[in-house]
Design a protein around this motif. Structure first.
Motif, PDB file in Angstrom:
ATOM      1  N   LYS A   4     -17.143  -4.979   2.782  1.00 25.48           N
ATOM      2  CA  LYS A   4     -15.908  -4.240   3.033  1.00 25.48           C
ATOM      3  C   LYS A   4     -15.399  -4.440   4.462  1.00 25.48           C
ATOM      4  O   LYS A   4     -14.207  -4.383   4.720  1.00 25.48           O
ATOM      5  N   VAL A  58      -9.292   1.568  -1.472  1.00 28.63           N
ATOM      6  CA  VAL A  58      -8.952   2.675  -0.576  1.00 28.63           C
ATOM      7  C   VAL A  58      -9.251   2.280   0.875  1.00 28.63           C
ATOM      8  O   VAL A  58     -10.327   1.739   1.164  1.00 28.63           O
ATOM      9  N   HIS A  69      -6.104   8.592   3.953  1.00 30.12           N
ATOM     10  CA  HIS A  69      -6.502   7.320   3.351  1.00 30.12           C
ATOM     11  C   HIS A  69      -5.340   6.787   2.518  1.00 30.12           C
ATOM     12  O   HIS A  69      -4.556   7.573   1.981  1.00 30.12           O
ATOM     13  N   PHE A  70      -5.237   5.479   2.430  1.00 36.50           N
ATOM     14  CA  PHE A  70      -4.236   4.846   1.566  1.00 36.50           C
ATOM     15  C   PHE A  70      -4.956   4.285   0.343  1.00 36.50           C
ATOM     16  O   PHE A  70      -5.969   3.599   0.485  1.00 36.50           O
ATOM     17  N   ARG A  71      -4.401   4.568  -0.836  1.00 37.63           N
ATOM     18  CA  ARG A  71      -5.032   4.045  -2.051  1.00 37.63           C
ATOM     19  C   ARG A  71      -4.060   3.099  -2.747  1.00 37.63           C
ATOM     20  O   ARG A  71      -2.924   3.476  -3.037  1.00 37.63           O
ATOM     21  N   LYS A 115      -8.948   3.575   5.110  1.00 36.79           N
ATOM     22  CA  LYS A 115      -8.667   4.646   6.068  1.00 36.79           C
ATOM     23  C   LYS A 115      -7.288   4.388   6.673  1.00 36.79           C
ATOM     24  O   LYS A 115      -6.807   3.247   6.667  1.00 36.79           O
ATOM     25  N   MET A 159       0.822  -1.210   0.000  1.00 32.17           N
ATOM     26  CA  MET A 159       0.000   0.000   0.000  1.00 32.17           C
ATOM     27  C   MET A 159       0.857   1.262   0.000  1.00 32.17           C
ATOM     28  O   MET A 159       0.657   2.161  -0.796  1.00 32.17           O
ATOM     29  N   CYS A 160       1.787   1.341   0.972  1.00 29.38           N
ATOM     30  CA  CYS A 160       2.635   2.530   1.118  1.00 29.38           C
ATOM     31  C   CYS A 160       4.034   2.175   0.639  1.00 29.38           C
ATOM     32  O   CYS A 160       4.657   1.268   1.171  1.00 29.38           O
ATOM     33  N   VAL A 177     -12.566   1.162   2.792  1.00 29.12           N
ATOM     34  CA  VAL A 177     -13.727   2.033   2.580  1.00 29.12           C
ATOM     35  C   VAL A 177     -14.117   2.149   1.108  1.00 29.12           C
ATOM     36  O   VAL A 177     -15.286   2.355   0.796  1.00 29.12           O
ATOM     37  N   GLY A 178     -13.151   2.006   0.203  1.00 26.00           N
ATOM     38  CA  GLY A 178     -13.483   2.243  -1.188  1.00 26.00           C
ATOM     39  C   GLY A 178     -13.051   1.104  -2.094  1.00 26.00           C
ATOM     40  O   GLY A 178     -11.888   0.690  -2.072  1.00 26.00           O
ATOM     41  N   VAL A 179     -13.999   0.576  -2.874  1.00 23.87           N
ATOM     42  CA  VAL A 179     -13.704  -0.477  -3.839  1.00 23.87           C
ATOM     43  C   VAL A 179     -14.239  -0.022  -5.197  1.00 23.87           C
ATOM     44  O   VAL A 179     -15.454   0.104  -5.365  1.00 23.87           O
ATOM     45  N   PRO A 180     -13.361   0.258  -6.168  1.00 20.21           N
ATOM     46  CA  PRO A 180     -13.853   0.689  -7.484  1.00 20.21           C
ATOM     47  C   PRO A 180     -14.768  -0.363  -8.108  1.00 20.21           C
ATOM     48  O   PRO A 180     -14.531  -1.566  -7.940  1.00 20.21           O
TER      49      PRO A 180
END
Lengths: 92, 438
Positions: free
Chosen positions: B140, B117, B108-110, B119, B98-99, B125-128
């Motif tokens: 999630k 994505v 947030h890490f993408r 937190k 991730m990083c 929190v985010g799934v395309p």
């Protein structure tokens, strides 16, 4: 690039201009805010009757302009608000 | 009876090493051996409390650093409510890192592969294309970053991969008394002065961990320039004076070097010394006012050193603190992290002076550091040679020493400073882990 992505209204800074931005918290723009995931260019944009803050994402090619009311509204949001935006739309 | 070769059976070999320590023997090969390294990864570093970061490295919300426990890269981040989390630096979707930066700030890490994505606390929190792609088949909440258990002591953030490990306080087992000298310099404690120096060395982590658990014996020889040129407030004639303190059964140890006539807390600015006298306990003040050098290791691989260093030869010098982590990356190969700790409340002028003293002595190109690494790299090379397979070293110094009855600090404390007592304790604890006793 997909045609669905709107062309941002922001103009690229002139040659060399983007390399020189205040690092001491001054408000002479543009200001670059970046981490390892993304970078954005922030600047004040004068309108005929006032001012807006423009946030431009060069890599994503998107741009928004917030007025004082919008920024004020952001100032009292919880961090979870941004999280919910990312949950709703993590990408373009 | 000589230690059995590892090849005769790993478990029997480890048991025999364990028995040897009690008799003052320890084999050369453990300092450069693939099999030992592999077992350490599983049995030591996957079970012990391992140092991750100092809280002052991530002071603000969103600050993060990436660190290792064994070969696991972890994100150590302060979330948006100020809590510290350690998470495996691996996207749950396909395992991408991730990083990629060693430090940064992010809410947030993408993931750069498919865009998941998280937190900074590790929650997904985010799934395309969640709706179009997953059609509701993924929750999630089930796919956050893998968490690592953390606890802190006086600004030090430790993590463990063992859910059954005892609490950190119990693990430290009283060694906090000695750690306070480094970590509680004044009411506001200590902070890191800048990011760590960070480099790869051709030495085994154990050589460094042992040296820093109180090897006063090497100093007049390996660092003789310091004595001869007057940079170091000690002399060959008196250098054996002081104490070796260890926490039996825990592995932690510290050497406390004493120079006769050296004024209490000399090398600290006067106002800081006064503040320390107030913030430390009377017993700590008694111990540390007699201490010129304090050099200690928290098992397994976190070490500290405090001493005065004279920029101008012959002067009292400036006290500095180095904190260092010996991260094993292979047999006989260590990734070093080295920080300078300074008192948070001290003047900027003293912080700069302490940092300069640290840089000249124990940073990557420091004079003491180079003396040590020159020796350690050769010890490592010898340990990996074929003839060294069955050679043992003597660990018999101070075997019959009894505890100093007048010493107010905890643990097994013996005189003189020149002593193998801490090392026997260190390797005894290492053996406990290696043989599965822990």
């Amino acid at each position: 690039m997909s045609e669905a992505v709107p062309i941002p209204e922001a103009e690229n800074p002139g040659d060399g201009e983007v390399l020189h931005y205040p690092r001491d918290g001054g408000d002479e723009g543009p200001i670059v805010v970046a981490n390892e995931f993304v970078d954005v260019v922030v600047r004040r944009v004068e309108t005929r009757n006032g001012v807006r803050l423009e946030i431009w994402s060069p890599r994503r090619n998107t741009c928004v302009r917030f007025d004082a009311v919008a920024l004020d509204c952001l100032s009292y949001q919880e961090p979870e608000f941004i999280t919910s935006l990312l949950a709703r739309k993590p990408g373009p | 009876m000589a230690t059995k070769p590892i090849g005769a059976g790993v478990e029997a070999g480890l048991e025999s090493i364990r028995d040897g320590i009690a008799q003052g023997r320890f084999p050369a090969r453990v300092f450069n051996d693939q099999e030992i390294f592999d077992i350490e990864q599983q049995r030591v570093f996957s079970k012990a409390w391992c140092f991750l970061a100092h809280e002052s490295e991530i002071p603000d919300r969103g600050d993060y650093v990436t660190r290792y426990i064994a070969n696991n890269n972890l994100i150590v981040a302060r979330d948006e409510s100020g809590e510290i989390h350690a998470s495996l630096n691996m996207c749950r979707h396909r395992g991408n890192m991730m990083c990629k930066s060693e430090m940064g700030n992010a809410s947030h890490f993408r993931c750069s592969y498919h865009g998941w994505v998280y937190k900074n606390s590790g929650e997904l929190v985010g799934v395309p294309y969640m709706k179009e792609g997953y059609e509701g088949r993924i929750d999630k909440r089930d796919w956050g970053l893998i968490k690592v258990r953390t606890q802190t002591y006086a600004g030090l953030v430790f993590g463990t991969l063992d859910p059954d490990a005892p609490p950190l306080d119990e693990y430290l087992g009283g060694f906090q008394f000695y750690l306070d000298l480094y970590l509680k310099q004044g009411n506001s404690g200590s902070e890191v002065h800048g990011p760590p120096d960070h480099w790869v060395t051709e030495t085994d982590w154990k050589i460094a961990a042992e040296n820093f658990s109180g090897d006063g014996y090497h100093t007049p020889v390996a660092h003789q320039f310091g004595f001869n040129l007057g940079y170091f407030a000690s002399s060959g004639a008196t250098h054996s004076q002081g104490w070796a303190a260890s926490i039996p059964g825990k592995g932690h140890g510290i050497g406390l070097g004493h120079t006769p006539g050296f004024p209490p807390f000399a090398g600290f600015p006067e106002e800081l010394a006064d503040e320390m006298r107030r913030s430390l306990s009377p017993e700590q003040v008694e111990v540390f006012s007699q201490t010129r050098t304090a050099v200690g290791t928290v098992f397994p691989n976190l070490s500290f050193l405090m001493q005065p260093f004279s920029i101008v030869p012959g002067q009292t010098g400036v006290r500095f603190v180095t904190m260092r982590l010996y991260h094993p990356i292979g047999p006989g190969k260590t990734e070093m992290y080295s920080w300078c700790l300074v008192p948070k409340d001290a003047s900027d002028e003293y912080k700069q002076e302490a940092y300069r003293a640290y840089t000249l002595t124990f940073a990557q190109a420091g004079t003491f550091e180079q003396d040590d690494l020159e020796n350690w790299a050769r010890v490592t090379r010898s340990a990996g040679s074929t003839m060294a397979r069955n050679i043992e070293f003597p660990y018999v110094m101070g075997m019959d020493s009894v505890r100093d009855p007048d010493f107010p600090g905890p643990g097994h404390v013996v005189k003189p400073y020149v002593n193998d007592s801490n090392f026997r304790n260190l390797w005894s604890r290492w053996s406990d882990y290696m043989t599965g006793q822990v």
